[in-house]
Design a protein around this motif. Sequence first.
Motif, mmCIF file in Angstrom:
data_model
loop_
_atom_site.group_PDB
_atom_site.id
_atom_site.type_symbol
_atom_site.label_atom_id
_atom_site.label_comp_id
_atom_site.label_asym_id
_atom_site.label_seq_id
_atom_site.Cartn_x
_atom_site.Cartn_y
_atom_site.Cartn_z
ATOM 1 N N MET A 102 1.013 -1.139 -0.125
ATOM 2 C CA MET A 102 -0.188 0.034 -0.053
ATOM 3 C C MET A 102 1.080 1.194 0.024
ATOM 4 S SD MET A 102 -2.733 1.400 2.865
ATOM 5 C CE MET A 102 -3.983 0.158 2.405
ATOM 6 N N ASN A 103 0.487 2.196 -0.888
ATOM 7 C CA ASN A 103 1.371 3.571 -0.685
ATOM 8 C C ASN A 103 1.061 4.330 0.062
ATOM 9 O OD1 ASN A 103 -0.819 5.299 -1.500
ATOM 10 N ND2 ASN A 103 -0.316 4.731 -3.496
ATOM 11 N N LYS A 104 1.870 5.057 0.688
ATOM 12 C CA LYS A 104 1.791 6.091 2.013
ATOM 13 C C LYS A 104 0.682 6.952 1.632
ATOM 14 C CE LYS A 104 4.618 8.654 5.141
ATOM 15 N NZ LYS A 104 5.842 9.092 5.411
ATOM 16 N N GLN A 105 0.636 7.566 0.553
ATOM 17 C CA GLN A 105 -0.653 8.538 0.326
ATOM 18 C C GLN A 105 -1.951 7.866 0.375
ATOM 19 O OE1 GLN A 105 -0.551 10.272 -3.511
ATOM 20 N NE2 GLN A 105 -1.706 12.004 -2.833
ATOM 21 N N ALA A 106 -2.199 6.741 0.159
ATOM 22 C CA ALA A 106 -3.511 5.872 0.274
ATOM 23 C C ALA A 106 -3.625 5.697 1.660
ATOM 24 C CB ALA A 106 -3.420 4.645 -0.539
ATOM 25 N N ALA A 107 -2.598 5.004 2.685
ATOM 26 C CA ALA A 107 -2.725 4.840 3.757
ATOM 27 C C ALA A 107 -3.016 6.123 4.862
ATOM 28 C CB ALA A 107 -1.535 4.159 4.391
ATOM 29 N N ASN A 108 -2.575 7.129 4.193
ATOM 30 C CA ASN A 108 -2.505 8.349 5.050
ATOM 31 C C ASN A 108 -4.177 8.846 4.590
ATOM 32 O OD1 ASN A 108 0.013 8.688 6.062
ATOM 33 N ND2 ASN A 108 0.479 10.028 4.467
ATOM 34 N N MET A 109 -4.511 8.957 3.615
ATOM 35 C CA MET A 109 -6.013 9.134 3.270
ATOM 36 C C MET A 109 -6.976 8.325 4.026
ATOM 37 S SD MET A 109 -7.756 11.651 1.540
ATOM 38 C CE MET A 109 -7.620 12.066 0.007
ATOM 39 N N LEU A 110 -6.890 6.857 4.163
ATOM 40 C CA LEU A 110 -8.060 6.169 4.795
ATOM 41 C C LEU A 110 -7.591 6.409 6.267
ATOM 42 C CD1 LEU A 110 -6.909 2.803 2.875
ATOM 43 C CD2 LEU A 110 -9.019 4.129 2.716
ATOM 44 N N GLY A 111 -6.438 6.684 6.762
ATOM 45 C CA GLY A 111 -6.556 7.010 8.173
ATOM 46 C C GLY A 111 -7.277 8.223 8.398
ATOM 47 N N LEU A 112 -7.122 9.312 7.627
ATOM 48 C CA LEU A 112 -7.840 10.760 7.737
ATOM 49 C C LEU A 112 -9.335 10.573 7.648
ATOM 50 C CD1 LEU A 112 -7.433 13.778 8.117
ATOM 51 C CD2 LEU A 112 -7.318 13.939 5.487
ATOM 52 N N CYS A 113 -9.603 9.569 6.730
ATOM 53 C CA CYS A 113 -10.977 9.312 6.497
ATOM 54 C C CYS A 113 -11.743 8.492 7.975
ATOM 55 C CB CYS A 113 -11.229 8.539 5.412
ATOM 56 S SG CYS A 113 -12.892 8.339 4.899
ATOM 57 N N GLN A 114 -10.915 7.888 8.595
ATOM 58 C CA GLN A 114 -11.222 7.166 9.504
ATOM 59 C C GLN A 114 -11.292 8.013 10.753
ATOM 60 O OE1 GLN A 114 -12.130 4.062 10.284
ATOM 61 N NE2 GLN A 114 -12.345 4.521 12.731
ATOM 62 N N ARG A 115 -10.437 9.054 10.718
ATOM 63 C CA ARG A 115 -10.333 9.935 11.838
ATOM 64 C C ARG A 115 -11.641 10.851 11.806
ATOM 65 N NH1 ARG A 115 -5.304 9.259 11.061
ATOM 66 N NH2 ARG A 115 -4.933 11.429 10.091
ATOM 67 N N ALA A 116 -12.051 11.142 10.957
ATOM 68 C CA ALA A 116 -13.009 12.101 10.536
ATOM 69 C C ALA A 116 -14.664 11.371 10.535
ATOM 70 C CB ALA A 116 -12.950 12.680 9.013
ATOM 71 N N GLY A 117 -14.499 10.064 10.741
ATOM 72 C CA GLY A 117 -15.965 9.317 11.061
ATOM 73 C C GLY A 117 -16.490 9.374 9.552
ATOM 74 N N LYS A 118 -15.675 9.172 8.559
ATOM 75 C CA LYS A 118 -16.538 8.913 7.249
ATOM 76 C C LYS A 118 -16.150 7.553 6.705
ATOM 77 C CE LYS A 118 -18.251 13.252 7.479
ATOM 78 N NZ LYS A 118 -19.652 13.241 7.692
ATOM 79 N N LEU A 119 -15.500 6.894 7.523
ATOM 80 C CA LEU A 119 -15.290 5.448 7.127
ATOM 81 C C LEU A 119 -15.803 4.345 7.858
ATOM 82 C CD1 LEU A 119 -11.824 4.132 5.788
ATOM 83 C CD2 LEU A 119 -12.803 3.017 7.668
ATOM 84 N N LEU A 120 -16.224 3.286 7.248
ATOM 85 C CA LEU A 120 -17.075 2.002 8.266
ATOM 86 C C LEU A 120 -16.059 0.908 7.769
ATOM 87 C CD1 LEU A 120 -20.656 2.886 7.576
ATOM 88 C CD2 LEU A 120 -19.355 3.432 9.335
ATOM 89 N N SER A 121 -16.011 -0.028 8.990
ATOM 90 C CA SER A 121 -15.322 -1.387 8.344
ATOM 91 C C SER A 121 -15.945 -2.195 9.365
ATOM 92 C CB SER A 121 -13.670 -1.049 8.869
ATOM 93 O OG SER A 121 -13.645 -0.983 10.239
ATOM 94 N N GLY A 122 -15.766 -3.413 8.961
ATOM 95 C CA GLY A 122 -16.331 -4.520 9.652
ATOM 96 C C GLY A 122 -17.645 -5.068 8.587
ATOM 97 N N ASP A 123 -17.811 -6.358 8.578
ATOM 98 C CA ASP A 123 -18.778 -6.782 7.819
ATOM 99 C C ASP A 123 -20.217 -6.361 7.742
ATOM 100 O OD1 ASP A 123 -19.119 -9.109 5.620
ATOM 101 O OD2 ASP A 123 -20.504 -9.913 7.173
#
Length: 103
Positions: free
Chosen positions: A1-22
């Motif tokens: 995984m590239n660093k930019q993608a990981a950073n963007m996903l982490g930011l999305c998680q912290r902003a509460g705009k990402l859901l995970s889990g089945d």
Amino acid sequence: MNKQAANMLGLCQRAGKLLSGDCQVKNSIKDNRAKLVILATDASERTKKDYIYLAKANKIPLIQFSSKTELGLSVGKARRAALSIIDTNFAKGIHQIIGGGEA
């Protein structure tokens, strides 16, 4: 995984705009809240089949990207087979980084 993608996903998680889990990811697809679904490339064939069918039926873009371990680490959680982005702007940004185009 590239660093930019990981950073963007982490930011999305912290902003509460990402859901995970089945359950959360599948419910977001069924409720049309998901703007982008990211599926781990090493997910089981049945999991891939389920998510691909759901995303296609609900006309939600799906990208197969990275491993379950890397997806989980990028959002500060354990291994994750799928992630759901529920914000349009984050979805567009992540799609451009990962998929190389517009969502």
